[in-house]
Design a protein around this motif. Structure first.
Motif, PDB file in Angstrom:
ATOM      1  N   UNK A 253       0.804  -1.220   0.000  1.00  0.00           N
ATOM      2  CA  UNK A 253       0.000   0.000   0.000  1.00  0.00           C
ATOM      3  C   UNK A 253       0.833   1.264   0.000  1.00  0.00           C
ATOM      4  N   UNK A 254       0.123   2.348   0.131  1.00  0.00           N
ATOM      5  CA  UNK A 254       0.722   3.682   0.029  1.00  0.00           C
ATOM      6  C   UNK A 254       0.935   4.297   1.409  1.00  0.00           C
TER       7      UNK A 254
ATOM      8  N   UNK B 186      -4.316   0.449   2.522  1.00  0.00           N
ATOM      9  CA  UNK B 186      -4.554  -0.770   1.757  1.00  0.00           C
ATOM     10  C   UNK B 186      -5.665  -1.558   2.434  1.00  0.00           C
ATOM     11  N   UNK B 187      -6.300  -2.461   1.701  1.00  0.00           N
ATOM     12  CA  UNK B 187      -7.416  -3.203   2.280  1.00  0.00           C
ATOM     13  C   UNK B 187      -7.438  -4.656   1.807  1.00  0.00           C
ATOM     14  N   UNK B 188      -8.051  -5.493   2.652  1.00  0.00           N
ATOM     15  CA  UNK B 188      -8.305  -6.878   2.289  1.00  0.00           C
ATOM     16  C   UNK B 188      -7.089  -7.770   2.193  1.00  0.00           C
ATOM     17  N   UNK B 189      -6.030  -7.460   2.926  1.00  0.00           N
ATOM     18  CA  UNK B 189      -4.796  -8.249   2.863  1.00  0.00           C
ATOM     19  C   UNK B 189      -4.796  -9.355   3.911  1.00  0.00           C
TER      20      UNK B 189
ATOM     21  N   UNK C  16      -6.684   1.856   6.761  1.00  0.00           N
ATOM     22  CA  UNK C  16      -6.618   0.509   6.201  1.00  0.00           C
ATOM     23  C   UNK C  16      -7.899  -0.184   6.630  1.00  0.00           C
ATOM     24  N   UNK C  17      -8.274  -1.249   5.937  1.00  0.00           N
ATOM     25  CA  UNK C  17      -9.488  -1.936   6.358  1.00  0.00           C
ATOM     26  C   UNK C  17      -9.475  -3.385   5.888  1.00  0.00           C
ATOM     27  N   UNK C  18     -10.253  -4.187   6.612  1.00  0.00           N
ATOM     28  CA  UNK C  18     -10.492  -5.586   6.233  1.00  0.00           C
ATOM     29  C   UNK C  18      -9.215  -6.415   6.077  1.00  0.00           C
TER      30      UNK C  18
ATOM     31  N   UNK D 193      -7.183  11.608  -1.953  1.00  0.00           N
ATOM     32  CA  UNK D 193      -8.639  11.702  -2.093  1.00  0.00           C
ATOM     33  C   UNK D 193      -9.032  11.805  -3.567  1.00  0.00           C
ATOM     34  N   UNK D 194     -10.127  11.151  -3.895  1.00  0.00           N
ATOM     35  CA  UNK D 194     -10.631  11.204  -5.253  1.00  0.00           C
ATOM     36  C   UNK D 194      -9.960  10.213  -6.188  1.00  0.00           C
ATOM     37  N   UNK D 195      -8.894   9.617  -5.735  1.00  0.00           N
ATOM     38  CA  UNK D 195      -8.193   8.635  -6.563  1.00  0.00           C
ATOM     39  C   UNK D 195      -8.696   7.253  -6.154  1.00  0.00           C
ATOM     40  N   UNK D 196      -9.332   6.559  -7.067  1.00  0.00           N
ATOM     41  CA  UNK D 196      -9.959   5.281  -6.762  1.00  0.00           C
ATOM     42  C   UNK D 196      -9.002   4.113  -7.025  1.00  0.00           C
ATOM     43  N   UNK D 197      -7.761   4.275  -6.684  1.00  0.00           N
ATOM     44  CA  UNK D 197      -6.777   3.218  -6.871  1.00  0.00           C
ATOM     45  C   UNK D 197      -6.183   2.888  -5.503  1.00  0.00           C
ATOM     46  N   UNK D 198      -6.458   1.684  -5.026  1.00  0.00           N
ATOM     47  CA  UNK D 198      -5.909   1.271  -3.746  1.00  0.00           C
ATOM     48  C   UNK D 198      -5.382  -0.153  -3.872  1.00  0.00           C
ATOM     49  N   UNK D 199      -4.187  -0.364  -3.392  1.00  0.00           N
ATOM     50  CA  UNK D 199      -3.621  -1.711  -3.351  1.00  0.00           C
ATOM     51  C   UNK D 199      -4.487  -2.559  -2.432  1.00  0.00           C
TER      52      UNK D 199
END
Length: 175
Positions: free
Chosen positions: A36-37, A76-79, A106-108, A42-48
């Motif tokens: 992840x970063x 980052x999410x879902x890792x 981060x989430x999930x 914000x507004x950027x719909x790109x997430x590892x």
């Protein structure tokens, strides 16, 4: 991956469903894996997301940059971080979240069944076997075995909830 000057691997830039399994990462200049970063745009719909680090030996980190982490998860999410041995780092074994506030970072993420030890080694402070930072809805930390976490001055814990840590389920860990 052996004898690196920095992190062994970085997974970022919107990468999806990457996996590092059954690997050995040791004698690391900084840390093992960064997912992840370090900042949220914000507004950027790109997430590892949805990356896996499983059944790896991640050891002897921070030899050039002592603040290296065994497995670092930023925005980052879902890792899934599972069944790893993470040992001999001057800072944290696993770090999830990267925001000193109650904003979601981060989430999930699932951090489970890891053996984490010889962390800190009396070199740095404000760290933990597993270090969490910021709001992390859906994140689960379970069945980890953490021991021998030592600090230089202050704040070293087996499991460390730093600023804004919330919405995390922690169960069945041994520290």
């Amino acid at each position: 991956f052996v004898h690196t000057a920095s992190y062994a691997m970085g997974i970022f830039g919107g990468s999806v469903e990457c996996a590092l399994e059954n690997c050995e990462l040791r004698d690391l200049g900084a840390g093992g894996v960064k997912i992840g970063e370090s900042r949220f745009v914000r507004g950027k719909n790109v997430m590892t997301c949805r990356c896996t680090v499983k059944n790896c030996l991640i050891s002897e980190g921070g030899r050039v940059n002592p603040a290296g982490v065994g497995v670092w998860i930023g925005h980052s999410k879902g890792n899934l971080i599972s069944h790893n041995t993470i040992r001999d780092f001057y800072y944290s074994g696993v770090s999830a979240g990267w925001n000193w506030s109650f904003n979601e970072t981060a989430r999930d993420n699932i951090i489970e069944w890891n053996h984490i030890y010889d962390i800190g080694r009396g070199v740095l402070s404000d760290m933990g076997g597993i270090y969490l930072l910021g709001s992390q809805p859906g994140t689960v930390e379970r069945f980890n075995y953490i021991h021998d976490v030592t600090r230089a001055r202050n704040c070293a814990f087996g499991i460390y909830f730093d600023s804004g840590t919330s919405y995390v389920v922690v169960s069945n860990n041994v520290v």
